[in-house]
Design a protein around this motif. Structure first.
Motif, mmCIF file in Angstrom:
data_model
loop_
_atom_site.group_PDB
_atom_site.id
_atom_site.type_symbol
_atom_site.label_atom_id
_atom_site.label_comp_id
_atom_site.label_asym_id
_atom_site.label_seq_id
_atom_site.Cartn_x
_atom_site.Cartn_y
_atom_site.Cartn_z
ATOM 1 N N UNK A 178 -4.429 -5.885 5.847
ATOM 2 C CA UNK A 178 -4.807 -5.555 7.228
ATOM 3 C C UNK A 178 -6.336 -5.509 7.266
ATOM 4 N N UNK A 179 -6.961 -6.367 8.093
ATOM 5 C CA UNK A 179 -8.426 -6.402 8.294
ATOM 6 C C UNK A 179 -9.260 -5.799 7.174
ATOM 7 N N UNK A 180 -9.772 -6.656 6.329
ATOM 8 C CA UNK A 180 -10.615 -6.204 5.221
ATOM 9 C C UNK A 180 -12.078 -6.408 5.619
ATOM 10 N N UNK A 223 -6.801 -1.257 15.949
ATOM 11 C CA UNK A 223 -6.670 -1.891 14.637
ATOM 12 C C UNK A 223 -6.942 -0.839 13.564
ATOM 13 N N UNK A 224 -6.627 -1.225 12.308
ATOM 14 C CA UNK A 224 -7.149 -0.441 11.190
ATOM 15 C C UNK A 224 -7.949 -1.390 10.323
ATOM 16 N N UNK A 244 8.265 -6.681 -6.276
ATOM 17 C CA UNK A 244 8.305 -8.123 -5.975
ATOM 18 C C UNK A 244 8.281 -8.487 -4.483
ATOM 19 N N UNK A 245 8.479 -7.513 -3.596
ATOM 20 C CA UNK A 245 8.536 -7.854 -2.166
ATOM 21 C C UNK A 245 7.134 -7.796 -1.549
ATOM 22 N N UNK A 246 6.910 -8.496 -0.405
ATOM 23 C CA UNK A 246 5.627 -8.367 0.289
ATOM 24 C C UNK A 246 5.388 -6.911 0.706
ATOM 25 N N UNK A 247 4.145 -6.467 0.567
ATOM 26 C CA UNK A 247 3.837 -5.059 0.851
ATOM 27 C C UNK A 247 2.501 -4.945 1.594
ATOM 28 N N UNK A 248 2.428 -4.000 2.526
ATOM 29 C CA UNK A 248 1.173 -3.764 3.250
ATOM 30 C C UNK A 248 0.096 -3.259 2.302
ATOM 31 N N UNK A 249 -1.086 -3.872 2.361
ATOM 32 C CA UNK A 249 -2.267 -3.240 1.763
ATOM 33 C C UNK A 249 -3.266 -3.146 2.914
ATOM 34 N N UNK A 250 -3.368 -1.961 3.464
ATOM 35 C CA UNK A 250 -4.225 -1.756 4.634
ATOM 36 C C UNK A 250 -4.484 -0.284 4.831
#
Ligand code: NAD
Length: 328
Positions: A178-180, A223-224, A244-250
């Motif tokens: 999420x928005x870096x 946004x964050x 193994x699953x897609x994960x939020x990094x935000x």
């Protein structure tokens, strides 16, 4: 050849450059950093790293990049902020060639771990119509209605990663960033994102003494924003994990664009008249990261406060703008 090389694809870019720096700090090597841009356009380039200019959309180039690789970070993509992705959908979708050819080459080369940088743009648009959104959970990606162009490419590439893991045993790991934001990234030219764009506009107003700012949309969209150091930590944690699953990094520190401007004004020590450009690209109305899953899996979530990260970003962009003005 012994498979022990860590390859950063998109190493001349913002996150890729910081990742190479961080890997070096930890003494991890050998490192290969690959980007399509000529070296003079890389944000960061280091001695002791094998720096290579290659077009990773090309399969033969991917074969070359994957030689001897054990861990691969795919951060290469043709991308930018809302202004870029809303007007360059075909270009954004062509990044599918990068991830697809990299996966094929990684399979041949016997790569162990493969990280893919996906995005919050994969989330279903109908869940992002309200600025007071509480947070997007990983399951909100389906049924699929991602951001047109860029988001579809990310969602498709996520699934390529899944199937290369299931069918060929490559340990693919997928983060939805999420928005870096942070220093050493794009701050002008049309590909910049909101944090850098707001810094540039506020600094320009301050330096020119013209205390006005143009804001895309009505400023109420939320946004964050995640500081790059948190992004690096989460990326490496995920890559070397069994998850193994897609994960939020935000970050889950949600702000409106107006609040983001408040923060930058306060760093700059000025107040500006706000002119809202309502027909400019502004993306979805509300987006935030739900961090329940990352907390559960890693007992961690991005936590660097927006104000702290923006102070560092502002200082770096300020220096860029002042030195650019001097060299004119
Ligand atoms: P960036 O544009 O600074 O870096 C991407 C790099 O990829 C660039 O240096 C570019 O030259 C390179 N590249 C593009 N096409 C290439 C090709 N054919 N061959 C080799 N290199 C190529 O962007 P970033 O902010 O560092 O983003 C890194 C990754 O994270 C991207 O996949 C992006 O979609 C994803 N992401 C970023 C954010 C964010 O807020 N920055 C949010 C969500 C996802």
């Amino acid at each position: 050849m012994k498979n022990n090389v860590t390859v950063v694809c998109g190493g001349g870019g913002f996150i890729g450059g910081h990742l190479v720096a961080d890997l070096r700090r930890q003494g991890i090597g050998p490192i290969r950093s690959v980007d399509i841009k000529t070296f003079d356009h890389w944000y960061q380039k280091f001695d002791g790293v094998e720096n290579v200019v290659l077009d990773l959309g090309d399969k033969a180039a991917c074969d070359q990049a994957m030689q001897g690789a054990s861990v691969v970070y795919n951060l290469a993509a043709d991308m930018g902020g809302m202004g870029f992705i809303e007007n360059n959908k075909a270009l954004c979708m062509l990044s599918v060639l990068i991830n697809t050819h990299l996966l094929m080459a990684a399979k041949t080369a016997g790569v162990d771990r493969f990280f893919y940088a996906s995005s919050a743009c994969v989330y279903n648009g109908s869940k992002q119509t309200d600025p007071s959104i509480t947070g997007l959970k990983e399951e909100d990606a389906y049924p699929a209605l991602p951001e047109d162009g860029y988001g579809w490419e990310k969602l498709f590439s996520e699934r390529m990663c899944r199937h290369f893991r299931e069918d060929y045993g490559i340990k693919t790991r997928v983060a939805r960033y999420h928005n870096v934001y942070g220093p050493e990234g794009t701050w002008d030219g049309g590909r910049e994102k909101a944090p850098a764009a707001v810094c540039r506009k506020v600094i320009a107003a301050k330096l020119a003494g013209k205390h006005e700012i143009e804001i895309w949309g009505d400023g109420n969209q939320t946004r964050s924003f995640m500081y790059v150091d948190d992004c690096l930590k989460g990326t490496q944690m995920l890559t070397h994990s069994d998850y193994v699953e897609p994960i939020n990094i935000g970050s889950s520190e949600k702000v409106s664009i107006n609040q983001l401007v408040d923060i930058v004004e306060s760093i700059a020590g000025i107040k500006l008249k706000r002119n809202y450009k309502l027909d400019a690209p502004k993306g979805v109305n509300g987006r935030n990261s739900d961090n329940t899953l990352i907390q559960k899996v890693f007992g961690w979530e991005p936590s660097i406060p927006l104000r702290t990260g923006m102070e560092r970003t502002y200082a770096w962009i300020y220096d860029q703008m002042v030195s650019q003005a001097k060299s004119k």
